[in-house]
Design an enzyme around this catalytic site. Structure first.
Site, PDB file in Angstrom:
ATOM      1  CD  GLU A  88      56.523  34.415  41.671  1.00 39.65           C
ATOM      2  OE1 GLU A  88      55.736  34.386  40.732  1.00 39.65           O
ATOM      3  OE2 GLU A  88      56.208  34.156  42.844  1.00 39.65           O
ATOM      4  N   GLY A 107      44.941   7.731  40.770  1.00 38.77           N
ATOM      5  CA  GLY A 107      45.870   8.832  41.019  1.00 38.77           C
ATOM      6  C   GLY A 107      46.357   8.785  42.452  1.00 38.77           C
ATOM      7  CG  LEU A 136      50.945  21.829  48.020  1.00 38.20           C
ATOM      8  CD1 LEU A 136      52.165  22.090  48.911  1.00 38.20           C
ATOM      9  CD2 LEU A 136      50.990  20.400  47.502  1.00 38.20           C
ATOM     10  NE  ARG A 167      47.805  26.591  41.580  1.00 35.90           N
ATOM     11  CZ  ARG A 167      49.017  26.833  42.079  1.00 35.90           C
ATOM     12  NH1 ARG A 167      49.169  27.176  43.337  1.00 35.90           N
ATOM     13  NH2 ARG A 167      50.080  26.728  41.306  1.00 35.90           N
ATOM     14  NE  ARG A 225      53.512  32.665  40.135  1.00 35.26           N
ATOM     15  CZ  ARG A 225      53.223  31.528  40.748  1.00 35.26           C
ATOM     16  NH1 ARG A 225      52.252  30.763  40.297  1.00 35.26           N
ATOM     17  NH2 ARG A 225      53.894  31.144  41.805  1.00 35.26           N
ATOM     18  CG  LEU A 245      58.125  26.587  37.813  1.00 31.77           C
ATOM     19  CD1 LEU A 245      57.277  27.030  38.995  1.00 31.77           C
ATOM     20  CD2 LEU A 245      57.850  27.470  36.620  1.00 31.77           C
ATOM     21  N   GLY A 255      48.570  11.184  43.973  1.00 31.23           N
ATOM     22  CA  GLY A 255      49.142  12.411  44.531  1.00 31.23           C
ATOM     23  C   GLY A 255      48.477  12.730  45.850  1.00 31.23           C
ATOM     24  CD  GLN A 285      49.102  30.383  38.323  1.00 27.30           C
ATOM     25  OE1 GLN A 285      49.616  29.451  38.936  1.00 27.30           O
ATOM     26  NE2 GLN A 285      48.437  31.334  38.927  1.00 27.30           N
ATOM     27  CB  ALA A 302      43.693  14.950  45.530  1.00 26.44           C
ATOM     28  N   GLY A 303      44.573  12.023  45.993  1.00 28.02           N
ATOM     29  CA  GLY A 303      44.242  10.603  45.984  1.00 28.02           C
ATOM     30  C   GLY A 303      44.621   9.914  47.277  1.00 28.02           C
ATOM     31  CG  ASP A 306      46.345  10.105  32.056  1.00 31.27           C
ATOM     32  OD1 ASP A 306      46.535  10.641  30.944  1.00 31.27           O
ATOM     33  OD2 ASP A 306      47.264   9.598  32.729  1.00 31.27           O
ATOM     34  CG  HIS A 352      53.032  26.714  37.433  1.00 36.45           C
ATOM     35  ND1 HIS A 352      53.969  25.744  37.715  1.00 36.45           N
ATOM     36  CD2 HIS A 352      52.721  27.277  38.622  1.00 36.45           C
ATOM     37  CE1 HIS A 352      54.194  25.742  39.017  1.00 36.45           C
ATOM     38  NE2 HIS A 352      53.442  26.649  39.589  1.00 36.45           N
ATOM     39  CG  PHE A 405      53.275  32.012  48.969  1.00 34.07           C
ATOM     40  CD1 PHE A 405      54.571  31.779  49.366  1.00 34.07           C
ATOM     41  CD2 PHE A 405      52.672  31.114  48.107  1.00 34.07           C
ATOM     42  CE1 PHE A 405      55.256  30.661  48.917  1.00 34.07           C
ATOM     43  CE2 PHE A 405      53.344  30.001  47.657  1.00 34.07           C
ATOM     44  CZ  PHE A 405      54.638  29.766  48.064  1.00 34.07           C
ATOM     45  CG  HIS A 410      56.134  30.460  37.092  1.00 34.24           C
ATOM     46  ND1 HIS A 410      57.355  31.062  36.911  1.00 34.24           N
ATOM     47  CD2 HIS A 410      55.910  30.475  38.421  1.00 34.24           C
ATOM     48  CE1 HIS A 410      57.835  31.413  38.093  1.00 34.24           C
ATOM     49  NE2 HIS A 410      56.977  31.072  39.023  1.00 34.24           N
TER      50      HIS A 410
END
Lengths: 336, 563, 290
Positions: B246, B10, B383, B377, B277, B243, B12, B231, B14-15, B212, B342, B117, B233
């Site tokens: 909001e 992966g 992130l 979350r 939400r 999306l 992204g 979650q 984190a990877g 995966d 989401h 937020f 949305h």
């Protein structure tokens, strides 16, 4: 008073013509035609997926985010590179006044299968451009207890380029990349500029030389890349700015930088460029061959060649403008 | 055979963060395997912000405030020690991103800009216009190039290899050639993202968010946690689930049903469209269930009364998105929307260092579950999760790989995977992956979606078993092995069905409503019985076995969650 | 006779000096379709996008000056050169988007007693003929329809890219050149390289690449067995005609493809002779079955 909502949704039976090719299986590319009922709201990607799910599961294309941020699904639709996911099909059918649309893979990269191209050559060119920030320790603290400060104006010098999603659309549209496989292409040069323009970066010299070596002056400024970029990152503009930066950094010994100098100085002095002498100004003594060829051609047609700037009625120097701009730029008050 | 010290599956946030962290200190061989190209990863789709109590906008903000907000937002299901780590380390990782060149937007003084937020008591979401995930992902990739990380692009991991105690590596399909390979590694980090695609078209997620890594871990006998929490949305576009943020409601947009009524007056007469939400998602769903939806089972987000000028000035990106993805100009007509899956709160069970019960196997990001998000979350924390736990996991894997040797391989999994693929290519049924996938998505949206009840969940379990059986007989019609995306879809389908089953079984077991999990037949939160993590492992019969672990509570006693 | 349509004429560098004949041809052909050009005095070279490589503000200021003159004349700014059109349009766009920049540029112009108001309309040959003159009137003036000719049409890049400097037609699917050609009676042939760039602006910094790019475009048209190529851009014309022999020699290709600048073909169709169109000046001989 509320009113029942009845959305206006149309549908057209369209012919979707798709370029197909599997190496090892086909000798050359060919086209398949698929009949699809295209509805209002349908994107090119939805259409491709519908064909794959209901008509031909071997149709091969890339797609991932579906929302214009990952850059996987760039293809050509009626010749123009677009992201399949963010391109509505109905308006294209209407624009071209046809019930058929042609979908092809991006150009300038080898086809792996159907609409999938090999982007590794472009990624390799990008990698050679040192496409990363090297910390300028005057700006970036060693400790993670502090952030580096950067003004909005400093950010705005390169922020527009950070929208780039490496989709390859600009590379596909670039005629210089078609004609010269060694040319780095728009997105790679724009990325080089993105880092060189960042005040937090401390690597300008080597990256600049890499850009010059990989074709900074080979861009013809045709501006197609600006037209096709789905994220409006204006690569050709970044290339112009990278050129300026290379000259400011002292890389004067290139034909391109000599041309820039000639244009700028001639227009200041005469209001026009000394075109007859440009080959020599830009390329030094070897430019004389081009001038002689032009001379011979003119003489053949009974025209006496000139060595001077040619002016029309009332054309004057632009010195006043230059002086004023210099004054503004030296004070850092430029509103660009 | 390819051998790495650390193999990351992966690419992204984190990877890539894990790759950088494990690559920084010494010459360990680090590989990143991804089924796409690194910059295509779904981290790039995150728009709003990454939370860190930098106090750049509100100098009274502290990481402890962030800690509390996150625990409360999680409906008290998050482990408070994990949240403490995440919120305490947040400022460091955000600054590290900034030092690597991430172009955050700036305040007047030139500091990293922050915005308010949902669910946050102070403005602490650090942002870069509306593209913060994108610029973070690219920054990490750029630094990866700089530091010589090896990328396996367009490889799909198939099986996780271990000997019951220690990690051995993975098998993976090279998508471009169609060949299966074994890659040995001392440590494997699974960072494959979420599994929102089990709702198929009813999700904002990328086409490849098929869980995966989570499914690989589950099949390899590792526990996966809190999978029932997904979650939703409220405002995804009708056709694609993409999306509409909001901001559109914040700017004064109305939610209308098919009859043109502002239906939020029934559910939240004071807050109307600006309710939380989960409540808004449930309200949209109720309107459609009770027959007041539009022609395609949608409701509408109406901006027309705002006028062309205001829409162009304040909501240009939302307008562009509606035109490009839905073919609707919100200046002229209401936007058709549906609630959309989401984010996956659940994932591979790990400790605070990202380690699973098998030594050398790690998970991070949306694929993992530490847990920091609990039952719900908060915006801006996804992130942050990938940065903090990507980094921690990378560091821990580095220590592990430095101090351990490779362990010998056991059975020939490569051959077993090759046989599985051959069986898929030679299947007997006329069923297509696309048909099964569509059936799964519709089933999950209808019966395991915003609203759940025992009867629907029980029937969903049965239907999923039927779909499993259909998938077992499916035939990949494209016979070419090179770049066979139909085969890739079939393999992803297998992953999704396994996870859909765990989600459904977990949702059936959890007889309460908490965070994103709403049981019509158990509408209240029940801390006495259910303040616990669900751990699912695969039983000998192939069915999920559930166990429940206590939640770690160190600082904040559970209270009612009101805003 | 009907009323004349008048423009402020911005010549650019292609219509003076050794290329002055083009100005004469243009005036003669335009006279046939009731268009009159009035030279913009005190105009400055647009900088061809090259001045930006030293100073973007300078480029904007000199082009604001050009537009300010046209505004003073009360006429649309017409330039037959695609690059001038592009650079001047781009200057207009950038000042429209950024009022502070617009004000700064006007400060620069103020010393010369000029003001760029932002009202100036900018146009080029295709739109003058297809939109302002109109295809109807053009049809009336065609006395020598060129039927039977197989023609490769070539817009070049700078009237099309980027799309947001465009005026009245679709940037992805412009039709003005083909619309005009159809009225002249020719048969239009599509070819694979019709969207490619000729590389003219690389002529001096990278001549070899310029020649390769030009050869690529020519070859695409040649493969379709066309009688000639017609372009609305004078710079593309220089690449395609003036540099053709060199480009094809460099790339090892062996053919000749006559190339016409659009006004020349309009003139021929309106009954003017090849001599009047000075076709003998072409690098590649033009011998049309007219």
């Amino acid at each position: 008073m509320s009113e029942t909502i009845t959305p206006d949704r149309k549908s057209i039976l369209a012919n979707i013509r798709i370029q197909r090719f599997t190496p090892g299986q086909h000798k050359s590319a060919f086209y398949d035609n698929f009949k699809v009922s295209v509805e209002t709201g349908m994107t090119v990607l939805e259409t491709l997926r519908l064909i794959k799910n209901t008509q031909d599961s071997s149709l091969t294309f890339r797609a991932f985010c579906r929302s214009k941020i990952c850059g996987s699904c760039a293809v050509r639709v009626n010749g123009k590179p677009v992201l399949a996911c963010s391109t509505q099909l109905m308006p294209i059918l209407e624009d071209f006044k046809k019930e058929s649309v042609t979908i092809q893979p991006l150009r300038n990269m080898p086809v792996l299968r159907d609409l999938v191209v090999d982007i590794d050559p472009v990624i390799e060119k990008l990698s050679k451009m040192h496409p990363y920030l090297m910390e300028n320790r005057d700006r970036i603290p060693e400790s993670l207890e502090q952030e580096s400060l950067m003004s909005r104006q400093e950010l705005s010098r390169f922020d527009y380029i950070t929208d780039c999603i490496l989709c390859g659309s600009c590379y596909s549209a670039c005629s210089a990349a078609s004609a010269d496989p060694k040319y780095a292409g728009p997105l790679t040069l724009a990325k080089a500029y993105r880092f060189s323009a960042d005040v937090r970066d401390d690597f300008k010299g080597e990256r600049m030389q890499a850009a010059v070596d990989q074709g900074l002056w080979s861009c013809a400024q045709c501006r197609k890349c600006i037209n096709v970029c789905p994220k409006d990152t204006r690569p050709a503009v970044s290339i112009q700015r990278m050129r300026k930066m290379s000259i400011d950094d002292g890389i004067h010994d290139t034909p391109g930088s000599r041309r820039a100098k000639a244009y700028t100085e001639d227009v200041a002095k005469y209001g026009q460029v000394n075109k007859p002498m440009l080959p020599v100004i830009v390329n030094g003594p070897k430019g004389w061959a081009a001038i002689e060829a032009a001379d011979n051609y003119l003489r053949k047609h009974g025209i006496e060649p000139e060595r001077q700037v040619c002016l029309l009625d009332g054309q004057n120097s632009a010195e006043q403008i230059y002086d004023k701009v210099k004054e503004i730029e030296s004070k850092g008050e430029n509103k660009i | 055979m390819m051998t790495y010290d650390i193999l990351i599956v992966g690419s992204g946030g984190a990877g890539l963060y894990a790759a950088l962290e494990s690559r920084m200190e010494e010459e360990l061989q680090v590989g990143v395997l991804t089924k796409v190209y690194p910059t295509r990863s779904h981290t790039g789709a995150a728009q709003g912000g990454v939370n860190a109590a930098l106090a750049n906008l509100d100098e009274t903000d502290t990481w402890q405030d962030h800690w509390f907000d996150t625990v409360k937002g999680s409906d008290y299901l998050a482990d408070q020690d994990a949240v403490e780590i995440m919120t305490r380390e947040a400022p460091m990782v955000v600054r590290e991103m900034e030092h690597w060149g991430c172009p955050f937007s700036r305040t007047d003084e030139g500091k990293i800009a922050q915005r308010p937020f949902g669910g946050a008591s102070k403005p602490r979401a650090c942002y870069s216009a509306d593209k913060v995930g994108h610029v973070m992902l690219h920054t990490l990739y750029e630094q990866g190039i700089r530091h010589g990380v090896n990328f396996f692009n367009e490889w799909l991991a198939l099986s996780l290899l271990h000997d019951g105690k220690r990690c051995q590596g993975v098998t993976a399909l090279n998508i471009q050639t169609g060949r299966v390979h074994t890659i040995r590694a001392k440590a494997v980090i699974l960072a494959t993202g979420g599994h929102g695609r089990i709702y198929w078209t009813r999700t904002s997620n990328a086409l490849g968010n098929t869980g995966d890594g989570t499914a690989m871990a589950y099949r390899a006998g590792l526990p996966i946690k809190d999978m029932e929490f997904i979650q939703f949305h409220p405002t995804g576009l009708r056709r694609t689930g993409i999306l509409v943020s909001e901001g559109a409601r914040g700017e004064g947009g109305y939610l209308l049903n098919g009859l043109g009524e502002r239906f939020m007056s029934r559910y939240a007469p004071e807050k109307m469209e600006l309710g939380p939400r989960d409540l808004v998602s449930r309200s949209c769903e109720t309107e459609v269930r009770e027959g007041r939806g539009g022609p395609d089972g949608e409701v509408f987000l109406d901006l027309t009364h705002l006028g062309a000028d205001r829409i162009k000035e304040r909501l240009p990106q939302i307008r562009e998105l509606c035109i490009e993805f839905e073919g609707v100009d919100p200046i002229n007509e209401p936007i058709p929307i549906k609630p959309t899956a989401h984010y996956s709160m659940g994932g591979i069970h790990t400790d605070l260092n990202g380690q699973t019960p098998i030594e050398g196997i790690y998970a991070a990001g949306e694929a993992g579950c530490v847990s920091v998000h609990g039952a719900n979350r908060l915006g801006g924390n996804s992130l942050l999760d990938i940065l903090v736990f990507g980094k921690r996991t990378g560091r821990h894997a580095l220590e592990f790989a430095r101090n351990n040797d490779l362990v010998p391989l056991g059975m020939d999994q490569e051959k077993a995977d090759e046989a599985m693929i051959a069986a898929m290519m030679a299947g007997t049924s006329g069923d297509s992956v696309a048909d099964i996938r569509r059936a799964m998505g519709e089933l999950m949206a209808e019966k395991v979606g915003v609203y759940r009840n025992a009867k629907d969940l029980e029937s969903a379990v049965d239907t999923l078993a039927e779909l499993q059986e259909r998938l077992g007989r499916v035939r990949v019609q494209d016979k070419n092995r090179a770049f066979n995306t139909e085969l890739v879809s079939a393999l992803e389908m297998k992953n999704m069905l396994d996870l859909a089953e765990v989600v459904t079984v977990g949702a059936l077991a959890r007889q309460e409503s908490r965070g994103a999990h709403t049981r019509e037949d158990h509408p209240e939160r029940n801390d006495q019985a259910w303040l616990a993590h669900t751990l699912a492992t695969r039983g000998g019969d192939g069915k999920p076995k559930l166990e429940f672990n206590p939640v770690t509570i160190t600082q904040f006693e559970p209270q009612a969650r009101t805003y | 006779m009907s009323d004349k349509i008048r423009y402020g004429f911005y010549s650019g560098c292609c219509f003076q000096g050794a290329d002055a004949r083009f100005y004469e041809i243009l005036q003669d052909v335009f006279a046939k379709i009731d268009v009159e050009l009035e030279l913009i005095q005190d105009a400055v070279c647009c900088g061809s996008g090259v001045i930006e490589e030293r100073s973007e503000l300078t480029s904007l200021a000199v082009n604001a000056k050009n537009m300010a003159h046209a505004e003073k004349m009360g006429l649309p700014l017409y330039t037959p050169c695609s690059t001038c059109f592009n650079v001047i349009s781009n200057a207009q766009k950038r000042m429209r988007e950024n009022p502070a920049l617009h004000a700064q540029v006007n400060e620069i112009l103020a010393e010369q007693g000029l003001e760029y108001k932002g009202t100036c309309k900018i146009t080029h040959t295709l739109w003058v003929i297809a939109q302002d003159v109109g295809l109807e009137k053009l049809k009336e003036r065609v006395t020598n329809p060129l039927s039977g000719l197989r023609v490769a049409s070539y817009y070049g890049c700078h009237t099309r890219n980027p799309a947001d400097i465009q005026g009245f037609e679709s940037a992805d699917n412009p039709t003005s050149l083909e619309d005009i050609l159809r009225v002249l009676g020719v048969q239009i042939v599509e070819y694979e390289t019709q969207e490619d760039c000729c590389g003219y602006h690389l002529a001096w910094p990278n001549n070899q690449l310029n020649m390769q790019m030009t050869a690529n475009v020519l070859e695409g048209a040649h493969k379709k067995d066309v009688d000639l190529m017609v372009t609305s851009c004078p710079l593309c014309f220089k690449s395609m005609d003036g540099s053709q022999a060199k480009a094809l020699a460099q790339t090892g290709k062996n053919f000749q493809l006559p190339v016409l600048f659009l006004p020349e073909l309009v003139g021929l169709a309106c009954g003017m002779s090849p001599d009047e169109m000075k076709l003998q000046f072409h690098g590649v001989p033009v011998s049309l079955r007219l």
